[in-house]
Motif scaffolding. Structure first.
Motif, PDB file in Angstrom:
ATOM      1  N   UNK A  18       0.840  -1.203   0.000  1.00  0.00           N
ATOM      2  CA  UNK A  18       0.000   0.000   0.000  1.00  0.00           C
ATOM      3  C   UNK A  18       0.871   1.247   0.000  1.00  0.00           C
ATOM      4  N   UNK A  19       1.903   1.252   0.819  1.00  0.00           N
ATOM      5  CA  UNK A  19       2.813   2.403   0.862  1.00  0.00           C
ATOM      6  C   UNK A  19       3.482   2.612  -0.498  1.00  0.00           C
ATOM      7  N   UNK A  20       3.989   1.560  -1.073  1.00  0.00           N
ATOM      8  CA  UNK A  20       4.672   1.667  -2.370  1.00  0.00           C
ATOM      9  C   UNK A  20       3.715   2.122  -3.470  1.00  0.00           C
ATOM     10  N   UNK A  21       2.470   1.717  -3.384  1.00  0.00           N
ATOM     11  CA  UNK A  21       1.465   2.141  -4.369  1.00  0.00           C
ATOM     12  C   UNK A  21       1.271   3.653  -4.311  1.00  0.00           C
ATOM     13  N   UNK A  22       1.103   4.207  -3.108  1.00  0.00           N
ATOM     14  CA  UNK A  22       0.866   5.647  -2.988  1.00  0.00           C
ATOM     15  C   UNK A  22       2.143   6.460  -3.177  1.00  0.00           C
ATOM     16  N   UNK A  23       3.285   5.849  -2.943  1.00  0.00           N
ATOM     17  CA  UNK A  23       4.536   6.515  -3.311  1.00  0.00           C
ATOM     18  C   UNK A  23       4.648   6.613  -4.829  1.00  0.00           C
ATOM     19  N   UNK A  24       4.286   5.565  -5.536  1.00  0.00           N
ATOM     20  CA  UNK A  24       4.338   5.573  -6.999  1.00  0.00           C
ATOM     21  C   UNK A  24       3.373   6.601  -7.583  1.00  0.00           C
ATOM     22  N   UNK A  25       2.275   6.855  -6.886  1.00  0.00           N
ATOM     23  CA  UNK A  25       1.314   7.869  -7.329  1.00  0.00           C
ATOM     24  C   UNK A  25       1.756   9.285  -6.952  1.00  0.00           C
ATOM     25  N   UNK A  26       2.839   9.389  -6.191  1.00  0.00           N
ATOM     26  CA  UNK A  26       3.359  10.695  -5.796  1.00  0.00           C
ATOM     27  C   UNK A  26       2.618  11.348  -4.656  1.00  0.00           C
ATOM     28  N   UNK A  27       1.902  10.555  -3.845  1.00  0.00           N
ATOM     29  CA  UNK A  27       1.109  11.121  -2.761  1.00  0.00           C
ATOM     30  C   UNK A  27       1.870  11.221  -1.449  1.00  0.00           C
ATOM     31  N   UNK A  28       2.785  10.282  -1.199  1.00  0.00           N
ATOM     32  CA  UNK A  28       3.515  10.310   0.067  1.00  0.00           C
ATOM     33  C   UNK A  28       5.015  10.301  -0.194  1.00  0.00           C
ATOM     34  N   UNK A  29       5.764  10.727   0.809  1.00  0.00           N
ATOM     35  CA  UNK A  29       7.194  10.951   0.653  1.00  0.00           C
ATOM     36  C   UNK A  29       7.949   9.664   0.318  1.00  0.00           C
ATOM     37  N   UNK A  30       9.096   9.845  -0.350  1.00  0.00           N
ATOM     38  CA  UNK A  30       9.926   8.700  -0.741  1.00  0.00           C
ATOM     39  C   UNK A  30      10.869   8.317   0.397  1.00  0.00           C
ATOM     40  N   UNK A  31      10.282   7.844   1.478  1.00  0.00           N
ATOM     41  CA  UNK A  31      11.046   7.269   2.573  1.00  0.00           C
ATOM     42  C   UNK A  31      10.968   5.747   2.487  1.00  0.00           C
ATOM     43  N   UNK A  78      -4.815  11.683  12.397  1.00  0.00           N
ATOM     44  CA  UNK A  78      -4.676  11.438  10.960  1.00  0.00           C
ATOM     45  C   UNK A  78      -4.052  12.647  10.280  1.00  0.00           C
ATOM     46  N   UNK A  79      -4.511  13.829  10.645  1.00  0.00           N
ATOM     47  CA  UNK A  79      -3.987  15.065  10.059  1.00  0.00           C
ATOM     48  C   UNK A  79      -2.505  15.218  10.383  1.00  0.00           C
ATOM     49  N   UNK A  80      -2.133  14.922  11.618  1.00  0.00           N
ATOM     50  CA  UNK A  80      -0.738  14.996  12.049  1.00  0.00           C
ATOM     51  C   UNK A  80       0.128  14.062  11.209  1.00  0.00           C
ATOM     52  N   UNK A  81      -0.333  12.839  11.008  1.00  0.00           N
ATOM     53  CA  UNK A  81       0.404  11.870  10.200  1.00  0.00           C
ATOM     54  C   UNK A  81       0.559  12.346   8.767  1.00  0.00           C
ATOM     55  N   UNK A  82      -0.530  12.779   8.182  1.00  0.00           N
ATOM     56  CA  UNK A  82      -0.500  13.162   6.775  1.00  0.00           C
ATOM     57  C   UNK A  82       0.309  14.432   6.541  1.00  0.00           C
ATOM     58  N   UNK A  83       0.312  15.337   7.492  1.00  0.00           N
ATOM     59  CA  UNK A  83       1.140  16.538   7.353  1.00  0.00           C
ATOM     60  C   UNK A  83       2.618  16.164   7.252  1.00  0.00           C
ATOM     61  N   UNK A  84       2.995  15.079   7.923  1.00  0.00           N
ATOM     62  CA  UNK A  84       4.383  14.639   7.868  1.00  0.00           C
ATOM     63  C   UNK A  84       4.708  13.756   6.682  1.00  0.00           C
ATOM     64  N   UNK A  85       3.715  13.023   6.164  1.00  0.00           N
ATOM     65  CA  UNK A  85       3.978  12.050   5.104  1.00  0.00           C
ATOM     66  C   UNK A  85       3.619  12.518   3.700  1.00  0.00           C
ATOM     67  N   UNK A  86       2.803  13.561   3.603  1.00  0.00           N
ATOM     68  CA  UNK A  86       2.402  14.014   2.281  1.00  0.00           C
ATOM     69  C   UNK A  86       3.599  14.540   1.484  1.00  0.00           C
ATOM     70  N   UNK A  87       3.646  14.176   0.217  1.00  0.00           N
ATOM     71  CA  UNK A  87       4.742  14.626  -0.639  1.00  0.00           C
ATOM     72  C   UNK A  87       4.512  16.056  -1.049  1.00  0.00           C
ATOM     73  N   UNK A  88       5.556  16.871  -0.947  1.00  0.00           N
ATOM     74  CA  UNK A  88       5.451  18.273  -1.310  1.00  0.00           C
ATOM     75  C   UNK A  88       6.277  18.544  -2.574  1.00  0.00           C
ATOM     76  N   UNK A  89       5.778  19.451  -3.367  1.00  0.00           N
ATOM     77  CA  UNK A  89       6.480  19.807  -4.615  1.00  0.00           C
ATOM     78  C   UNK A  89       7.732  20.624  -4.304  1.00  0.00           C
TER      79      UNK A  89
END
Length: 219
Positions: free
Chosen positions: A156-169, A208-219
């Motif tokens: 699941x993590x790799x899927x959303x990383x491939x979509x560019x939604x979460x950071x490449x950690x 959830x907001x706290x988690x996503x603020x840290x994991x969301x990929x930023x341009x």
């Protein structure tokens, strides 16, 4: 379901039913209650015997040590409650869905775990309190997670990383951050401050907001 039937069901390990005498069932029930309330170290076998309504010597006819008694509770709980739940309900309810975003996945995961902890709170208290002190318990929980959940979580993590939604950690790091944040909320909510003025829905959304603020990929 009669007074001790739930315990008999719990103790069916590898499809081999463990037959309990009435006294043995009372000892296990009393131990679950006492370990959950006071913790393993602070509970004496004399207190367990008193609550169970048996002589202290009766405990040692069934269990050689207090630790044997703890493991008699924990081992079947993992094999008959935690493992099947992870392998069937947990995976089916959380990991076998197509999510539009990692945030949607986190929300489903968190609500699922919240309901699970609330339903099994006395046993969860024992796990939380004793995992750090008993390697056997930690190893069993780690094995259940690795066998049933880890690879699905990673995909699941790799899927959303491939979509560019979460950071490449590394996926391991994101799994760790996600789990520790959710477990931290549940630990505080149910064990550290259970009598607090909780708005559960609001606190889950904040987490959830706290988690996503840290994991969301930023341009």
């Amino acid at each position: 379901m009669n007074e001790h039937q739930w315990l008999q069901e719990l103790l069916k390990v590898n499809n081999e039913e463990v037959k309990l005498s009435d006294k043995q069932a009372k000892i296990l029930e009393a131990a679950i209650e006492m370990f959950a309330e006071k913790g393993y170290a602070a509970t004496s076998t004399s207190e367990i015997a008193k609550r169970a309504g048996v002589a202290e010597g009766t405990i040692f006819r069934h269990y050689k040590t207090k630790k044997d008694l703890l493991l008699a509770i924990v081992t079947p709980t993992i094999t008959k409650v935690v493992a099947p739940f992870l392998a069937k309900e947990f995976v089916k309810e959380v990991f076998e869905h197509q999510y539009k975003s990692y945030e949607d996945f986190i929300r489903a995961l968190m609500k699922n775990r919240f309901e699970f902890v609330k339903k099994h709170l006395p046993l969860i208290r024992i796990f939380w309190q004793e995992t750090a002190f008993h390697a056997e318990i930690k190893e069993q929980i780690q094995a259940v997670f690795m066998q049933n959940v880890y690879e699905k979580f990673k995909r699941i993590i790799e899927y959303f990383q491939a979509k560019g939604e979460i950071v490449e950690l590394p996926a391991n790091a994101i799994i760790r951050m996600t789990i520790t944040t959710i477990v931290g909320f549940l630990l505080t909510r149910f064990l550290v401050l259970p009598d607090g003025q909780w708005d559960d829905e609001l606190e889950m959304e904040r987490t959830i907001r706290f988690l996503m603020d840290g994991l969301a990929k930023r341009d």
